[in-house]
Design an enzyme around this catalytic site. Sequence first.
Site, mmCIF file in Angstrom:
data_model
loop_
_atom_site.group_PDB
_atom_site.id
_atom_site.type_symbol
_atom_site.label_atom_id
_atom_site.label_comp_id
_atom_site.label_asym_id
_atom_site.label_seq_id
_atom_site.Cartn_x
_atom_site.Cartn_y
_atom_site.Cartn_z
ATOM 1 N N GLU A 224 -8.713 -40.656 -105.060
ATOM 2 C CA GLU A 224 -7.561 -39.923 -104.535
ATOM 3 C C GLU A 224 -7.154 -38.955 -105.630
ATOM 4 O O GLU A 224 -6.655 -39.359 -106.678
ATOM 5 C CB GLU A 224 -6.423 -40.877 -104.171
ATOM 6 C CG GLU A 224 -5.342 -40.229 -103.313
ATOM 7 C CD GLU A 224 -4.225 -39.592 -104.138
ATOM 8 O OE1 GLU A 224 -4.271 -38.347 -104.304
ATOM 9 O OE2 GLU A 224 -3.342 -40.306 -104.603
ATOM 10 N N CYS A 258 0.965 -35.970 -105.993
ATOM 11 C CA CYS A 258 -0.190 -35.302 -105.383
ATOM 12 C C CYS A 258 0.152 -34.769 -104.002
ATOM 13 O O CYS A 258 -0.340 -33.715 -103.590
ATOM 14 C CB CYS A 258 -1.367 -36.279 -105.290
ATOM 15 S SG CYS A 258 -2.013 -36.803 -106.886
#
Length: 459
Positions: A224, A258
């Site tokens: 990720e 993020c």
Amino acid sequence: MAIKSINPATGKVYKTYPSLTSEEIEQRLVEGEAQYQHYRWTSFSDRSNWLQAAADYLEDHDSGLGRIMTQEMGKPLGAAIAEVKKCAWVCRHYADHGADYLADERSDVGYVRYQPLGIILAVMPWNYPLWQVFRLAAPALMAGNVVLLKHASNVPKCALSIEQVFRKAGFPDGAFQTLLIGADQTAAVIADDRVRGVSLTGSGPAGSQVAAVAGQHLKKVVLELGGSDPFIVMPSADLDAAVETAVTARLQNNGQSCIAAKRFILVDNIADEFEARLVEKYESLVVGDPMQPETDIGPLATPSILRDIHKQVHDCLIAGAKALVGGHVEKLKASLPPELELGNFYPPTILSHIPPGTPADQEEFFGPVALIFRVKDLDEAIALANSTPFGLGASGWTQDATEQQRLINEIEAGAVFINSMVKSDPRLPFGGIKQSGIGRELGRHGILEFVNAKTVCVS
């Protein structure tokens, strides 16, 4: 290499930890492998009970664990406590649903049985020091794997606290272990035959390095990575809700997320109003000590992150972008009390009129900086949204059903949220495409990443 716990608001060093030696790492690998040979045969019921106990411990100690996060990486204390509660949620989710997710899948010709792989190495970042770990550890442990954690080197107290949570919850010794090691020691752990998979949350370069080592040794990876999420606002949008959400979507975790909304893509005829309202919200924000309840924005986690975001903003301004608010570090520092003068503070900033060819085009901005772009219509908005190498999340604001479906279908991302901000949820898969990652966490998809889908046929 020494691993230091440093308060990013003050620059104060709390404690210095020595990195594990090669012999100490080997001892933990031996313990992890030995425990796996036992733990893999424990019942779903036992694993569920341990995860429920972990959730109980997290909820009973949310304030203390939240303070450790705030002290080590600077997020406002209220957000840190909320993160602890979310970790309890993911533990309970897999405790309640893990057995069903992993139940045999039967067909007319046979069935599939899901079984654990072994030791899973978690290489985790500093920005959500507990959540990023628990969203991997809860499903991995429920599946019968054991976990080794290599956490970011600036959050060692968080890393050790997580190990304590699982120990206090009753998990067998060695089922979850923290490795206080540097990045230069990680490749050897990945390469070890006893490690069967690697999950990394972090930057693109870190993901590439880990994936290269894992690929060389044929290890399963879940990555990720970064994002430059678009926040698209169309003329039919509820502007009150869109602006209010935009502030939270960009500035959550001091802008270090993020899945934060980073690029605000506004159709021309509502752009002026949205921009003015967003500036008004930004100008009212309180920057300061993250331990204080009135603080909206705390420090960035490290001096290097502060340098990086300041350079990105500077480069945009030199190229002709306009700072509607913020952008001046020294002015902010002059307004802070003396005890915070060494902190990694950056002012909430909005950049508009950004010309092509700046870092805003292709880079992730990891800090409290909103980038505003204007477009003439939905076609232009979608093209701009897809123009970066990232594909993590996207938020679209429109009341028009046709526009909603176009955004859902045409945005290149792992998640699209309509009329709400992008967020992770234990019930839904989470991850990205393109340079934002490989694989999925959370939901049923997440627990199936680190298991052997074994085909069984009995004649």
